[in-house]
Design an enzyme around this catalytic site. Structure first.
Site, short mmCIF file in Angstrom:
data_model
loop_
_atom_site.label_atom_id
_atom_site.label_comp_id
_atom_site.label_asym_id
_atom_site.label_seq_id
_atom_site.Cartn_x
_atom_site.Cartn_y
_atom_site.Cartn_z
N HIS A 259 -0.41 25.83 15.79
CA HIS A 259 -1.40 26.03 16.85
C HIS A 259 -2.81 26.17 16.31
O HIS A 259 -3.01 26.60 15.18
CB HIS A 259 -1.04 27.29 17.66
CG HIS A 259 0.18 27.13 18.49
ND1 HIS A 259 1.41 27.64 18.14
CD2 HIS A 259 0.37 26.47 19.66
CE1 HIS A 259 2.29 27.31 19.06
NE2 HIS A 259 1.70 26.60 20.00
N GLY A 260 -3.78 25.84 17.15
CA GLY A 260 -5.18 26.12 16.84
C GLY A 260 -5.90 24.96 16.14
O GLY A 260 -5.36 23.85 16.01
N GLU B 114 12.75 27.60 22.48
CA GLU B 114 12.17 27.22 21.18
C GLU B 114 13.04 27.75 20.04
O GLU B 114 13.51 28.88 20.05
CB GLU B 114 10.74 27.76 21.04
CG GLU B 114 10.11 27.40 19.69
CD GLU B 114 8.59 27.61 19.61
OE1 GLU B 114 7.95 27.82 20.65
OE2 GLU B 114 8.07 27.56 18.48
N HIS C 96 4.93 21.49 20.08
CA HIS C 96 3.75 22.34 20.30
C HIS C 96 2.74 22.06 19.20
O HIS C 96 3.03 21.36 18.23
CB HIS C 96 4.16 23.82 20.25
CG HIS C 96 4.80 24.29 21.50
ND1 HIS C 96 4.21 25.20 22.34
CD2 HIS C 96 5.99 23.96 22.08
CE1 HIS C 96 5.00 25.42 23.36
NE2 HIS C 96 6.10 24.67 23.24
N SER D 291 -2.56 19.23 18.76
CA SER D 291 -3.94 18.74 18.82
C SER D 291 -4.28 18.03 17.51
O SER D 291 -3.80 18.40 16.44
CB SER D 291 -4.91 19.92 19.03
OG SER D 291 -4.95 20.26 20.40
N ASP E 237 3.44 28.47 29.67
CA ASP E 237 3.44 28.18 28.23
C ASP E 237 3.69 29.48 27.46
O ASP E 237 3.01 30.48 27.70
CB ASP E 237 2.04 27.62 27.89
CG ASP E 237 1.97 27.01 26.51
OD1 ASP E 237 3.01 26.59 25.98
OD2 ASP E 237 0.84 26.94 25.96
O1 G3H Z 1 -0.05 27.81 22.29
C1 G3H Z 1 -0.98 28.45 22.72
C2 G3H Z 1 -1.90 27.83 23.70
O2 G3H Z 1 -2.90 27.10 23.05
C3 G3H Z 1 -2.44 28.85 24.64
O3 G3H Z 1 -3.39 29.63 24.02
O4 G3H Z 1 -2.68 31.93 24.57
O5 G3H Z 1 -5.02 31.45 23.87
O6 G3H Z 1 -4.20 30.73 26.11
P1 G3H Z 1 -3.85 31.03 24.69
P1 13P Z 2 -2.80 23.08 19.98
O1 13P Z 2 -3.41 24.38 19.55
O2 13P Z 2 -2.52 22.22 18.79
O3 13P Z 2 -3.59 22.38 21.00
O4 13P Z 2 -1.36 23.42 20.61
C1 13P Z 2 -1.26 23.80 21.95
C2 13P Z 2 0.08 24.32 22.30
O5 13P Z 2 1.05 24.19 21.60
C3 13P Z 2 0.21 25.02 23.58
O6 13P Z 2 1.48 25.57 23.75
ZN ZN Z 3 2.38 26.19 21.90
#
Ligand code: G3H
Ligand code: 13P
Ligand code: ZN
Length: 332
Positions: free
Chosen positions: A198-199, A154, A234, A237, A102
Site C-alpha cells: 500500500h501507499g 485476505e 491490493h 497503484s 475496503d
Molecule cells: O488500503 C488502503 C486504502 O488505500 C485506504 O486508505 O485507510 O487511508 O482510507 P485509508
Molecule cells: P494503493 O495504495 O497501491 O493505491 O492500494 C490501494 C488499496 O489496496 C486499497 O485497498
Molecule cells: Zn488494500
C-alpha cells in the site's frame, strides 16, 4: 417494488442501484481483465470515478475504507454512492457499480456496511492466525450471503499501511493455505500477497535498482489450487512519475517513491486476478493538480478552481487505467 429507503435504518444495496461482485468477476475471469476498485473519500473523487467508468464503459467497484467512513460520515458516503448512480442514469446508459467496504476489520463494521447498503465487503483478518482469520471471515460470509452481499477475504500480509494495520515486511501468501481458506470460509474472492504493497512508497530502492517483479509464481500456484476463483490484488497503484514530478515541481517533497509497473498489472489482470485496487494514484493526481493551481495562481481561493482541474485529471487517469492497465474498458 423498491423499498422506501429514506426512513429505514436497514437498506438493501439493490434498492440503491448497486450490484454485488459475483457477475462482475465471472465476466472478468472469462474475458481476461480485472474490475477496477477505486477508493473515494469526497465528491470530486466519486464524480471522477463514475464519469471515467461510464465514458470508458467499464464496470467499477467503489471502495470505502473505515478511514473514509470516519472522515466523510458513513451516511453521507452511502448517499453519495446512491447519488452517483442517479447521476450516471442522467448521463446515459449506466455501468454496473458495486459499493464495497475496503479492509473491514471487524464483524460489526462489515454488518453495519451491509445493513446500510453496501453490496460487497472485505473482511481483512489477514494479520490474525489462520484459524482466527477463517472463523471471522466465515462469520461475515454467514451474515452477508443471505443478503446476497459478496465477501472478499485476505491471506498473506502486504507491507505498508492497511488502515490501522501496518507491516514492515510483506508475508507472501502461502499457496498451500488458499484451498482450505476458500472452502472453510465460503468467501467469494481472495486477496493475496505477491509483492504489492500500500501507499506511494512501495519499495526502498537504492540508486540504480529497479522495482522487483511481482511473484507470478505464487499467483500461478494459488490459481492451480483454486481454479476459476476470483483473486484480488491490493496495493496496485503505479505511483506515476509524471504526477510525482508535478508535485515536486510545485513545492511538494516526495522522494524515493515507487509503484507497481503497469505492464505487470496488465499481465496479472489477464489471469485469475479479477479485482485490482487503486487508491494512491488518485491521491497523487489530486495533490499534483491542486499544487499546480496554487503555485501558478497564488491568489486563488475558490475550491472549485483547484478541485475542478484535479477532478478533470482524475477522469483522464482512471480512463487510462481502465483501458491500458486493468483492461475493463468497453466491457459493458
Ligand atoms: O488500503 C488502503 C486504502 O488505500 C485506504 O486508505 O485507510 O487511508 O482510507 P485509508
Ligand atoms: P494503493 O495504495 O497501491 O493505491 O492500494 C490501494 C488499496 O489496496 C486499497 O485497498
Ligand atoms: Zn488494500
Amino acid at each position: 417494488m423498491a423499498n422506501m429507503v429514506a426512513d429505514v435504518k436497514t437498506v438493501s444495496y439493490k434498492d440503491l442501484g448497486f450490484v454485488n461482485t459475483r457477475e462482475m468477476f465471472k465476466d472478468a475471469m472469462k474475458n481476461g481483465y480485472a474490475v477496477p476498485a477505486y477508493n473515494f473519500n469526497n465528491m470530486e473523487q466519486i464524480q471522477a470515478i463514475i464519469t471515467a467508468c461510464q465514458k470508458s464503459r467499464s464496470p467499477v467497484i467503489l471502495q470505502v475504507s473505515k478511514g473514509a467512513r470516519d472522515y466523510a460520515n458513513a451516511t453521507l458516503l452511502r448517499w453519495m454512492g446512491r447519488g452517483a448512480i442517479e447521476m450516471m442514469k442522467e448521463m446515459g446508459k449506466p455501468v454496473p457499480v458495486a459499493l464495497h467496504l475496503d479492509h473491514g476489520d471487524t464483524f460489526e463494521l462489515c454488518k453495519s456496511c451491509i445493513d446500510s447498503g453496501f453490496s460487497s465487503v472485505m473482511i481483512d483478518a489477514s494479520s490474525k492466525p489462520f484459524a482466527e482469520n477463517v472463523a471471522l471471515t466465515k462469520k461475515v460470509v454467514e451474515y452477508a450471503h443471505p443478503r446476497d452481499v459478496t465477501v472478499e477475504g485476505e491471506l498473506g500480509v502486504l507491507a505498508g499501511i492497511e488502515d490501522e494495520v501496518s507491516a514492515e515486511k510483506s508475508h507472501y501468501t502461502d499457496p498451500k493455505d488458499v484451498e482450505n481458506f476458500v472452502k472453510q470460509t465460503g468467501a467469494d474472492s481472495l486477496a493475496i500477497s505477491i509483492g504489492t504493497s500500500h501507499g506511494a512508497y512501495k519499495f526502498k530502492l537504492k540508486p540504480g535498482e529497479s522495482v522487483p517483479p511481482l511473484r507470478f509464481d505464487i499467483l500461478e500456484a494459488c490459481e492451480k489450487r483454486i481454479p476459476g476463483f476470483p483473486i484480488v490484488l491490493h496495493g496496485a497503484s503505479s505511483v506515476l512519475s509524471a504526477y510525482i514530478d508535478m508535485i515536486n515541481k510545485y513545492g511538494g517533497k516526495m522522494e524515493g517513491t515507487a509503484g507497481i509497473p503497469e505492464e505487470q498489472l496488465r499481465k496479472a489482470a489477464k489471469s485469475a486476478v479479477c479485482k485490482i485496487n487503486i487508491d494512491s494514484d488518485g491521491r497523487l493526481v489530486m495533490t499534483a493538480l491542486i499544487r499546480k493551481v496554487f503555485a501558478e495562481k497564488p491568489g486563488e481561493f475558490d475550491p472549485r478552481k483547484y478541485l475542478g482541474p484535479a477532478r478533470e485529471e482524475l477522469v483522464k487517469m482512471y480512463m487510462d487505467k481502465n483501458e491500458k492497465v486493468v483492461g475493463s474498458a468497453g466491457r459493458c
